[in-house]
Design an enzyme around this catalytic site. Sequence first.
Site, PDB file in Angstrom:
ATOM      1  N   LEU A 150      55.368 -48.670  -4.556  1.00 22.43           N
ATOM      2  CA  LEU A 150      54.948 -47.435  -5.018  1.00 22.43           C
ATOM      3  C   LEU A 150      54.401 -46.743  -3.828  1.00 22.43           C
ATOM      4  O   LEU A 150      53.809 -47.468  -3.028  1.00 22.43           O
ATOM      5  CB  LEU A 150      53.913 -47.396  -6.099  1.00 22.43           C
ATOM      6  CG  LEU A 150      54.373 -47.803  -7.707  1.00 22.43           C
ATOM      7  CD1 LEU A 150      52.966 -47.696  -8.415  1.00 22.43           C
ATOM      8  CD2 LEU A 150      55.424 -46.696  -8.157  1.00 22.43           C
ATOM      9  N   ASP A 151      54.736 -45.375  -3.683  1.00 24.67           N
ATOM     10  CA  ASP A 151      53.779 -44.845  -2.414  1.00 24.67           C
ATOM     11  C   ASP A 151      52.481 -44.948  -2.666  1.00 24.67           C
ATOM     12  O   ASP A 151      51.754 -45.224  -3.760  1.00 24.67           O
ATOM     13  CB  ASP A 151      54.174 -43.278  -2.630  1.00 24.67           C
ATOM     14  CG  ASP A 151      55.781 -42.847  -2.220  1.00 24.67           C
ATOM     15  OD1 ASP A 151      56.421 -43.925  -1.798  1.00 24.67           O
ATOM     16  OD2 ASP A 151      56.030 -41.900  -2.615  1.00 24.67           O
ATOM     17  N   ARG A 152      51.818 -44.858  -1.297  1.00 24.41           N
ATOM     18  CA  ARG A 152      50.461 -44.910  -1.351  1.00 24.41           C
ATOM     19  C   ARG A 152      49.549 -44.057  -2.276  1.00 24.41           C
ATOM     20  O   ARG A 152      48.703 -44.411  -2.938  1.00 24.41           O
ATOM     21  CB  ARG A 152      49.955 -44.457   0.082  1.00 24.41           C
ATOM     22  CG  ARG A 152      48.463 -44.109   0.434  1.00 24.41           C
ATOM     23  CD  ARG A 152      48.190 -43.614   1.569  1.00 24.41           C
ATOM     24  NE  ARG A 152      48.110 -44.388   2.653  1.00 24.41           N
ATOM     25  CZ  ARG A 152      46.913 -44.958   3.095  1.00 24.41           C
ATOM     26  NH1 ARG A 152      45.905 -44.711   2.714  1.00 24.41           N
ATOM     27  NH2 ARG A 152      47.032 -45.930   4.379  1.00 24.41           N
ATOM     28  N   THR A 182      51.024 -42.656  -5.071  1.00 24.91           N
ATOM     29  CA  THR A 182      51.383 -42.711  -6.392  1.00 24.91           C
ATOM     30  C   THR A 182      50.669 -43.809  -7.058  1.00 24.91           C
ATOM     31  O   THR A 182      50.613 -44.778  -6.657  1.00 24.91           O
ATOM     32  CB  THR A 182      52.796 -42.943  -6.657  1.00 24.91           C
ATOM     33  OG1 THR A 182      53.569 -42.043  -5.812  1.00 24.91           O
ATOM     34  CG2 THR A 182      53.395 -42.831  -7.890  1.00 24.91           C
TER      35      THR A 182
END
Length: 237
Positions: free
Chosen positions: A59-61, A63
Amino acid sequence: MDAATITARLIYRDALMLVLDKPSGLPVHRDGRGGETLTDWLDDLRFGLPRRPELAHRLDRDTSGCLVLGRHPRALARLSSLFATGAVEKRYWALVEGGPQEEAGTIDLPLARRSPDRRDWRMRVAEDGQPSLTHWRRLGSVDGLAWLELTPVTGRTHQLRVHCAAMGWPILGDATYGGTRAPRLMLHARSVTVPLYPKKPAILVEAPVPPPMAEALGRIVQDAPAMPAAPPADTAP
């Protein structure tokens, strides 16, 4: 972050798999911006096993929400295969600016990196990019904001953020791709459905909606639909 905090964010556990409710702002790996990462705390999630769990996806930082880990190498290989073949269904909730007029649709736009510099994770729509497919459904809208459910079929870097921005509905809080500033990126990995055991039903895990996003959803629907609590964690070792 400490050991108690990371274990408190565990929303599913069995003999093969863990699912964490990852907070916004915590990167899963080193990303050049410094500070702690999720990998710094994986040893606290061994629960008696000789090795720490490892990430089955990313997951993105910025998100939040459902993040799946394999508890040992064989489990990780099984989960990685399920993600690679598209067998795991991931559903995200997003608050976007503007938003579609239709009730549902599909975004089919190929994506490529903006720069050949591998340290630059930003993406763009490009005819020669990798195929990228996202299904979406509008759950509500008011005052220039829309609440979308996003279901990625492919898993490209920043796919949902770039797809929404390319359609003219940037995600609120996503300054990288044209969104208006907000307390956080309004993108949440709401659920994963994992067919982990061949002779059992797929496992559905839901991450509770974090307060800043829940407050914003309250602006869209006066009586927001019930948001079921995450299923209790199995206590199997």
